[in-house]
Write a protein that holds these residues in place. Structure first.
Motif, short mmCIF file in Angstrom:
data_model
loop_
_atom_site.label_atom_id
_atom_site.label_comp_id
_atom_site.label_asym_id
_atom_site.label_seq_id
_atom_site.Cartn_x
_atom_site.Cartn_y
_atom_site.Cartn_z
N ARG A 77 0.82 -1.21 0.00
CA ARG A 77 0.00 0.00 0.00
C ARG A 77 0.86 1.26 0.00
N ASP A 78 1.87 1.29 0.87
CA ASP A 78 2.74 2.46 0.96
C ASP A 78 3.50 2.67 -0.34
N ASN A 79 3.95 1.59 -0.95
CA ASN A 79 4.66 1.68 -2.23
C ASN A 79 3.74 2.22 -3.32
N LEU A 80 2.49 1.84 -3.29
CA LEU A 80 1.54 2.34 -4.29
C LEU A 80 1.34 3.85 -4.15
N HIS A 81 1.33 4.36 -2.93
CA HIS A 81 1.23 5.81 -2.74
C HIS A 81 2.42 6.51 -3.41
N VAL A 82 3.62 5.97 -3.23
CA VAL A 82 4.83 6.56 -3.83
C VAL A 82 4.76 6.48 -5.35
N ARG A 83 4.31 5.34 -5.86
CA ARG A 83 4.22 5.17 -7.32
C ARG A 83 3.16 6.08 -7.93
N ILE A 84 2.06 6.30 -7.22
CA ILE A 84 1.02 7.22 -7.72
C ILE A 84 1.58 8.64 -7.78
N ALA A 85 2.29 9.05 -6.74
CA ALA A 85 2.88 10.40 -6.74
C ALA A 85 3.85 10.56 -7.90
N GLU A 86 4.67 9.54 -8.16
CA GLU A 86 5.61 9.60 -9.29
C GLU A 86 4.86 9.69 -10.62
N ALA A 87 3.84 8.88 -10.78
CA ALA A 87 3.08 8.87 -12.03
C ALA A 87 2.37 10.21 -12.25
N GLU A 88 1.85 10.80 -11.18
CA GLU A 88 1.21 12.11 -11.31
C GLU A 88 2.24 13.18 -11.69
N ARG A 89 3.40 13.12 -11.06
CA ARG A 89 4.47 14.08 -11.33
C ARG A 89 4.94 13.98 -12.79
N GLU A 90 5.00 12.76 -13.31
CA GLU A 90 5.47 12.52 -14.68
C GLU A 90 4.37 12.65 -15.73
N GLY A 91 3.13 12.78 -15.27
CA GLY A 91 2.01 12.91 -16.21
C GLY A 91 1.57 11.60 -16.84
N TRP A 92 1.82 10.49 -16.16
CA TRP A 92 1.43 9.17 -16.67
C TRP A 92 0.01 8.86 -16.20
N LEU A 93 -0.96 9.48 -16.83
CA LEU A 93 -2.34 9.39 -16.35
C LEU A 93 -2.90 7.97 -16.38
N GLY A 94 -2.54 7.20 -17.40
CA GLY A 94 -2.99 5.80 -17.45
C GLY A 94 -2.44 4.99 -16.29
N GLU A 95 -1.18 5.25 -15.93
CA GLU A 95 -0.57 4.58 -14.78
C GLU A 95 -1.28 4.97 -13.49
N VAL A 96 -1.59 6.27 -13.37
CA VAL A 96 -2.25 6.76 -12.15
C VAL A 96 -3.55 6.01 -11.93
N GLU A 97 -4.34 5.88 -12.98
CA GLU A 97 -5.63 5.22 -12.86
C GLU A 97 -5.47 3.76 -12.42
N GLY A 98 -4.57 3.03 -13.06
CA GLY A 98 -4.36 1.63 -12.70
C GLY A 98 -3.80 1.47 -11.29
N LEU A 99 -2.88 2.36 -10.91
CA LEU A 99 -2.31 2.28 -9.57
C LEU A 99 -3.35 2.60 -8.49
N ARG A 100 -4.27 3.48 -8.80
CA ARG A 100 -5.33 3.79 -7.83
C ARG A 100 -6.26 2.60 -7.64
N VAL A 101 -6.51 1.86 -8.68
CA VAL A 101 -7.32 0.64 -8.55
C VAL A 101 -6.58 -0.36 -7.66
N SER A 102 -5.27 -0.49 -7.88
CA SER A 102 -4.48 -1.40 -7.04
C SER A 102 -4.44 -0.93 -5.60
N LEU A 103 -4.33 0.38 -5.40
CA LEU A 103 -4.32 0.94 -4.04
C LEU A 103 -5.64 0.65 -3.33
N ALA A 104 -6.75 0.84 -4.03
CA ALA A 104 -8.06 0.54 -3.43
C ALA A 104 -8.14 -0.94 -3.05
N GLY A 105 -7.59 -1.82 -3.89
CA GLY A 105 -7.58 -3.25 -3.57
C GLY A 105 -6.75 -3.55 -2.34
#
Length: 134
Positions: free
Chosen positions: A66-94
C-alpha cells in the motif's frame, strides 16, 4: 440438481488435479477463492481481486505494498502518466480493501462480555387482548 456423473469416484488422473487446484490457490498474500477449474479473469492481479482471502501473517507485506503504491502514484502524477495513475489507484483501493478485511477479522476475534442474564420481574399490567394479569 447436480448431474449424477459429478457424484462419482475421481479417476487416478483427476485426483492429483483436484488436490493441485488447492495448492495453486495459494498466493503470496493469501489464498485465492476461485472455483475449481476456473481461469483467473484478473490476470493474477491478486491484490485487486475480491476472491483473494488475505493471510493475516502477510499484513506487514500488504502495508508495504500500500505504501509503495502511494509513492508510485505520486511519481506517475508528477510525470504525467495518467494511465498509470488510474491503474495504480485501482491497485491501491484493492490493497486498502484487503487491509480492511484483515482488520475486520481481527476485530471480530475479540471476546465481548455479555454479562449474566437476570430474569425480569413479573409485570402486573394486563397484556394486550387479555383482561387480567399475565
Amino acid at each position: 440438481m447436480r448431474p449424477t456423473d459429478e457424484y462419482r469416484v475421481p479417476t487416478d488422473e483427476e485426483w492429483p488435479e483436484l488436490l493441485g487446484h488447492f495448492e495453486r490457490r495459494k498466493v503470496s498474500i493469501g489464498a485465492c477463492g476461485r472455483s475449481f477449474s476456473t481461469p483467473c479473469i484478473h490476470e493474477h492481479a491478486c491484490g485487486r481481486c475480491p476472491m483473494l482471502w488475505p493471510d493475516p501473517a502477510q499484513r506487514d507485506r500488504l502495508v508495504e505494498i500500500r505504501d509503495n503504491l502511494h509513492v508510485r502514484i505520486a511519481e506517475a502524477e508528477r510525470e504525467g502518466w495518467l494511465g498509470e495513475v488510474e491503474g495504480l489507484r485501482v491497485s491501491l483501493a484493492g490493497a486498502e480493501d484487503k487491509l480492511t478485511q484483515l482488520n475486520r477479522r481481527r476485530d471480530h476475534r475479540t471476546a465481548v462480555g455479555l454479562g449474566i442474564p437476570t430474569p425480569k420481574p413479573a409485570s402486573t399490567a394486563p397484556r394486550p387482548g387479555h383482561d387480567g394479569p399475565p
